[in-house]
Write a protein that holds these residues in place. Structure first.
Motif, PDB file in Angstrom:
ATOM      1  N   ASP A   1       0.672  -1.182  -0.034  1.00  0.00           N
ATOM      2  CA  ASP A   1       0.120  -0.515   0.029  1.00  0.00           C
ATOM      3  C   ASP A   1       1.270   1.280  -0.288  1.00  0.00           C
ATOM      4  OD1 ASP A   1      -2.530  -1.850  -0.190  1.00  0.00           O
ATOM      5  OD2 ASP A   1      -1.613  -1.737   2.252  1.00  0.00           O
ATOM      6  N   GLY A   2       1.665   1.802  -0.757  1.00  0.00           N
ATOM      7  CA  GLY A   2       2.801   2.056  -1.141  1.00  0.00           C
ATOM      8  C   GLY A   2       2.344   3.126  -1.420  1.00  0.00           C
ATOM      9  N   ILE A   3       3.580   4.426  -1.528  1.00  0.00           N
ATOM     10  CA  ILE A   3       2.738   6.279  -2.480  1.00  0.00           C
ATOM     11  C   ILE A   3       4.115   6.544  -3.333  1.00  0.00           C
ATOM     12  CG2 ILE A   3       0.996   6.539  -1.271  1.00  0.00           C
ATOM     13  CD1 ILE A   3       3.140   8.135   0.012  1.00  0.00           C
ATOM     14  N   SER A   4       5.665   5.884  -2.935  1.00  0.00           N
ATOM     15  CA  SER A   4       6.665   5.989  -3.643  1.00  0.00           C
ATOM     16  C   SER A   4       6.795   5.578  -5.330  1.00  0.00           C
ATOM     17  CB  SER A   4       7.733   4.775  -2.994  1.00  0.00           C
ATOM     18  OG  SER A   4       8.023   4.732  -1.693  1.00  0.00           O
ATOM     19  N   ASP A   5       7.312   6.801  -5.622  1.00  0.00           N
ATOM     20  CA  ASP A   5       6.794   7.111  -6.807  1.00  0.00           C
ATOM     21  C   ASP A   5       8.147   5.443  -7.875  1.00  0.00           C
ATOM     22  OD1 ASP A   5       5.682   9.462  -7.486  1.00  0.00           O
ATOM     23  OD2 ASP A   5       7.505  10.438  -6.549  1.00  0.00           O
ATOM     24  N   ILE A   6       7.969   5.310  -8.529  1.00  0.00           N
ATOM     25  CA  ILE A   6       9.027   4.334  -9.382  1.00  0.00           C
ATOM     26  C   ILE A   6       9.684   4.683 -10.564  1.00  0.00           C
ATOM     27  CG2 ILE A   6       8.984   1.742 -10.510  1.00  0.00           C
ATOM     28  CD1 ILE A   6       6.835   1.253  -8.605  1.00  0.00           C
ATOM     29  N   ALA A   7      10.765   4.790 -10.102  1.00  0.00           N
ATOM     30  CA  ALA A   7      10.944   5.424 -12.092  1.00  0.00           C
ATOM     31  C   ALA A   7      12.498   4.822 -12.368  1.00  0.00           C
ATOM     32  CB  ALA A   7      12.352   7.006 -11.415  1.00  0.00           C
ATOM     33  N   VAL A   8      12.177   4.691 -13.869  1.00  0.00           N
ATOM     34  CA  VAL A   8      12.790   3.618 -14.912  1.00  0.00           C
ATOM     35  C   VAL A   8      14.204   4.631 -14.905  1.00  0.00           C
ATOM     36  CG1 VAL A   8      13.692   2.120 -16.627  1.00  0.00           C
ATOM     37  CG2 VAL A   8      11.162   2.290 -15.001  1.00  0.00           C
ATOM     38  N   SER A   9      15.382   4.948 -14.379  1.00  0.00           N
ATOM     39  CA  SER A   9      16.329   5.810 -14.750  1.00  0.00           C
ATOM     40  C   SER A   9      16.975   5.335 -15.582  1.00  0.00           C
ATOM     41  CB  SER A   9      17.615   6.249 -13.184  1.00  0.00           C
ATOM     42  OG  SER A   9      17.988   4.838 -13.784  1.00  0.00           O
ATOM     43  N   GLY A  10      17.320   4.668 -16.500  1.00  0.00           N
ATOM     44  CA  GLY A  10      18.255   4.197 -17.907  1.00  0.00           C
ATOM     45  C   GLY A  10      20.186   4.314 -17.007  1.00  0.00           C
ATOM     46  N   GLN A  11      19.847   3.816 -15.655  1.00  0.00           N
ATOM     47  CA  GLN A  11      21.762   3.834 -15.180  1.00  0.00           C
ATOM     48  C   GLN A  11      21.755   2.443 -14.807  1.00  0.00           C
ATOM     49  OE1 GLN A  11      20.360   6.407 -10.951  1.00  0.00           O
ATOM     50  NE2 GLN A  11      22.084   7.494 -11.386  1.00  0.00           N
ATOM     51  N   TYR A  12      22.799   1.809 -14.591  1.00  0.00           N
ATOM     52  CA  TYR A  12      23.071   1.031 -14.004  1.00  0.00           C
ATOM     53  C   TYR A  12      24.926   0.539 -13.673  1.00  0.00           C
ATOM     54  CZ  TYR A  12      26.552   2.696 -18.138  1.00  0.00           C
ATOM     55  OH  TYR A  12      27.535   3.064 -19.090  1.00  0.00           O
ATOM     56  N   ARG A  13      24.742  -0.461 -13.077  1.00  0.00           N
ATOM     57  CA  ARG A  13      26.361  -0.666 -12.453  1.00  0.00           C
ATOM     58  C   ARG A  13      27.430  -2.070 -13.353  1.00  0.00           C
ATOM     59  NH1 ARG A  13      24.135  -3.562  -6.846  1.00  0.00           N
ATOM     60  NH2 ARG A  13      23.044  -4.879  -8.860  1.00  0.00           N
ATOM     61  N   ALA A  14      28.091  -2.022 -13.627  1.00  0.00           N
ATOM     62  CA  ALA A  14      28.947  -2.737 -13.894  1.00  0.00           C
ATOM     63  C   ALA A  14      29.171  -3.963 -12.732  1.00  0.00           C
ATOM     64  CB  ALA A  14      30.367  -2.516 -13.564  1.00  0.00           C
ATOM     65  N   GLY A  15      28.853  -5.563 -13.904  1.00  0.00           N
ATOM     66  CA  GLY A  15      29.013  -6.621 -13.181  1.00  0.00           C
ATOM     67  C   GLY A  15      27.320  -6.669 -12.659  1.00  0.00           C
ATOM     68  N   ASP A  16      26.299  -6.074 -13.873  1.00  0.00           N
ATOM     69  CA  ASP A  16      25.034  -6.694 -14.043  1.00  0.00           C
ATOM     70  C   ASP A  16      24.901  -7.761 -14.538  1.00  0.00           C
ATOM     71  OD1 ASP A  16      24.539  -6.389 -10.990  1.00  0.00           O
ATOM     72  OD2 ASP A  16      23.206  -3.976 -11.341  1.00  0.00           O
ATOM     73  N   ILE A  17      24.012  -8.169 -14.325  1.00  0.00           N
ATOM     74  CA  ILE A  17      23.761  -9.023 -15.604  1.00  0.00           C
ATOM     75  C   ILE A  17      22.596  -9.375 -16.343  1.00  0.00           C
ATOM     76  CG2 ILE A  17      24.812 -11.130 -15.293  1.00  0.00           C
ATOM     77  CD1 ILE A  17      21.450 -11.847 -14.955  1.00  0.00           C
ATOM     78  N   ARG A  18      21.707  -9.365 -17.260  1.00  0.00           N
ATOM     79  CA  ARG A  18      21.091  -8.491 -18.381  1.00  0.00           C
ATOM     80  C   ARG A  18      19.334  -9.616 -17.142  1.00  0.00           C
ATOM     81  NH1 ARG A  18      17.890  -3.997 -19.584  1.00  0.00           N
ATOM     82  NH2 ARG A  18      16.382  -4.961 -21.290  1.00  0.00           N
ATOM     83  N   HIS A  19      19.450 -10.708 -17.822  1.00  0.00           N
ATOM     84  CA  HIS A  19      18.501 -11.731 -17.560  1.00  0.00           C
ATOM     85  C   HIS A  19      18.965 -13.305 -16.730  1.00  0.00           C
ATOM     86  CE1 HIS A  19      15.839  -9.483 -20.374  1.00  0.00           C
ATOM     87  NE2 HIS A  19      16.290  -9.696 -20.974  1.00  0.00           N
ATOM     88  N   ASN A  20      18.193 -13.506 -16.274  1.00  0.00           N
ATOM     89  CA  ASN A  20      18.413 -15.068 -15.647  1.00  0.00           C
ATOM     90  C   ASN A  20      16.940 -15.863 -15.343  1.00  0.00           C
ATOM     91  OD1 ASN A  20      19.119 -17.065 -13.591  1.00  0.00           O
ATOM     92  ND2 ASN A  20      18.487 -15.379 -11.941  1.00  0.00           N
ATOM     93  N   VAL A  21      16.966 -17.152 -16.022  1.00  0.00           N
ATOM     94  CA  VAL A  21      16.258 -18.260 -14.961  1.00  0.00           C
ATOM     95  C   VAL A  21      17.178 -19.027 -15.840  1.00  0.00           C
ATOM     96  CG1 VAL A  21      15.501 -18.319 -17.591  1.00  0.00           C
ATOM     97  CG2 VAL A  21      14.116 -19.242 -15.828  1.00  0.00           C
ATOM     98  N   ALA A  22      16.626 -19.772 -14.774  1.00  0.00           N
ATOM     99  CA  ALA A  22      17.034 -20.884 -14.857  1.00  0.00           C
ATOM    100  C   ALA A  22      16.174 -22.812 -15.310  1.00  0.00           C
ATOM    101  CB  ALA A  22      17.432 -21.629 -12.958  1.00  0.00           C
TER     102      ALA A  22
END
Length: 378
Positions: free
Chosen positions: A305-326
Motif C-alpha cells: 500500500d505504498g505511495i513511492s514514485d517508481i522511476a526507470v532511470s536508465g542507470q546501470y552498474r558494472a557486473g550486472d547481468i541482463r536476464h536470468n532463468v534457470a
C-alpha cells in the motif's frame, strides 16, 4: 540416518533457515558464523537472524578464514554445508581482495583441513550462485545458441541493454540456463563463487567423498536482511517503499531474475544432504520463472500500500547481468526437487513478514555513492 552437520555461515538468511530445518529432522547441527555487521547490524547478539537459531543448535562464533576457529567445529562432523561467503555483485567490484580472501581463501582453508587432518567428513555441500554463468544462455533465430559476454559500457550508455547476435545484430532471446552452459562470470563475486564450487568438487572427487554445489538463483523470503543494500532488490525496494522514498529502477526495468523462495531453497538443499547415493554434482536451484524488475517494484508497492514514485532511470552498474532463468531438469531428475512457492505467493509471505519488522536504516544511497565514486555506477 542422523548426521552431524556443520553449517558455515549458518546464522545468515539461508543458513539459519537450513539449520532449523535440519535440526527439526533430527540431525545434530553446529553453526559457525562471525555475525558480520553488514548482515547482523551493530548489535549482533540482538540480530533477528541469530535469534532464530540461538539455543536451538550448537553455535560457535568464528570465521572461516581462521584455522583455529575451524578446528573447533570440524571434529566428529560427517557433513559440511559451506555457506559462509561475502555476497553482492556491486560491492565485489571494489572490495576485491576481501571477497577473494573470504570466499576463496576460506574455502581453501576449510578443504585443506578436511584433506590433511582426516576429519570423518563424507559429504560437502557448497552454496554456489547463478552468477557463475555470467550473462547465461541465449538464442539467435538465425545463428543458434549463444553465450554472450558482459555488456559493454558503450552499449549500456547508449541504452542498448539487450544482447544482440554478433553476426546478424538481431536481439537475442533468453533461454533457461542449464548446468552445462558456458561459465564466464561477469563480476568478482561470480568469479569467487565459481572458484569455490570448483575447489569443493575437485577436492571431494579426489578424496572420494560426495560433493554438491548448489547454484542458487535469487533467493528471497522472510528473514532476509532488510538493512543490507547488497542482498537483493526485494530488500531494497521494500525498505524504500515503507519509508515513502522513490524507487530507482536501473536500465529499462525489463531486466529479469529467477526468484526462488527460501523454503524451496532449503528443501532442495536438504534433499542433497540426505541423498543416499554418493554424488559429485552441480545443481541449479530456482523457480524456473523469469520476473522483470519493474514488475517486482510495482507489485511490492501494491502489496505494501505504498505511495513511492517508481522511476526507470536508465542507470546501470558494472557486473550486472541482463536476464536470468534457470533450467531445473537436472535437480528435478536426480533429487526430485521442484519449487512449490510461486513468486506471487512468496512475495505475499515476504510482505506479511516485512510489515512486522521495524523499518531498517536505508543505506541504499550510500552503497550507490560508493559505486559511483569508483566509476562502477553510471
Amino acid at each position: 540416518m542422523t548426521k552431524k552437520i556443520l553449517i558455515t555461515g549458518g546464522a545468515g538468511f539461508i543458513g539459519s533457515s537450513l539449520a532449523l530445518a535440519l535440526s527439526a529432522r533430527g540431525h545434530e547441527v553446529t553453526v559457525l558464523d562471525n555475525l558480520a555487521r553488514q548482515i547482523h547490524g551493530d548489535d549482533a547478539e540482538a540480530s533477528p537472524l541469530f535469534a532464530r537459531i540461538r539455543g536451538k543448535v550448537d553455535f560457535v562464533r568464528g570465521d572461516v578464514t581462521s584455522r583455529e576457529d575451524l578446528l573447533k567445529v570440524l571434529p566428529g562432523v560427517d557433513t559440511v554445508v559451506h555457506l559462509a561467503a561475502e555476497t553482492g555483485t556491486g560491492q565485489s567490484m571494489y572490495a576485491i581482495q576481501h571477497y577473494a580472501e573470504v570466499n576463496v581463501g576460506g574455502t581453501a582453508l576449510l578443504l585443506d583441513l578436511i584433506a590433511n587432518e582426516r576429519f570423518p567428513v563424507s559429504r560437502l555441500v557448497v552454496a554456489s550462485s547463478r552468477a557463475v554463468y555470467g550473462e547465461g544462455k541465449y538464442q539467435c533465430a538465425v545463428h543458434g545458441v549463444q553465450y554472450p559476454g558482459a555488456r559493454s559500457d558503450a552499449a549500456m550508455a547508449g541504452r542498448q541493454f539487450e544482447h544482440t547476435c554478433p553476426l546478424c545484430q538481431q536481439v537475442l532471446q533468453v533461454l533457461p540456463t542449464d548446468e552445462l552452459s558456458a561459465l564466464h562470470p561477469s563480476s568478482v563475486y561470480g568469479v569467487t563463487k565459481l572458484t569455490q564450487e570448483q575447489l569443493v568438487l575437485s577436492v571431494g572427487k579426489a578424496l572420494g567423498i560426495s560433493a554438491l554445489a548448489f547454484r542458487y538463483q535469487n533467493v528471497y523470503g522472510p528473514g532476509q536482511s532488510l538493512s543490507n543494500p547488497y542482498t537483493g532488490i526485494l530488500s531494497i525496494f521494500s525498505t524504500r517503499i515503507r519509508q515513502g522514498k522513490p524507487v530507482n529502477i536501473f536500465e529499462d526495468g525489463k531486466e529479469s531474475r529467477d526468484f526462488v523462495f527460501i523454503d524451496d531453497v532449503v528443501e532442495a538443499t536438504v534433499r542433497g544432504i540426505e541423498h543416499e547415493d554418493p554424488l559429485v554434482e552441480v545443481f541449479n536451484v530456482g523457480s524456473g520463472v523469469a520476473t522483470d524488475v519493474l514488475n517486482v517494484a510495482t507489485t511490492l508497492r501494491q502489496y505494501l500500500d505504498g505511495i513511492s514514485d517508481i522511476a526507470v532511470s536508465g542507470q546501470y552498474r558494472a557486473g550486472d547481468i541482463r536476464h536470468n532463468v534457470a533450467d531445473l531438469e537436472k535437480v528435478s531428475r536426480l533429487l526430485g526437487f521442484k519449487a512449490q512457492v510461486s513468486f506471487e505467493e512468496g512475495l505475499r509471505r515476504f510482505v506479511d513478514w516485512a510489515r512486522s519488522e521495524r523499518i531498517a536504516d536505508d543505506r541504499y544511497e550510500e552503497s550507490l555513492d560508493e559505486l559511483r565514486a569508483k566509476g562502477l555506477f553510471k
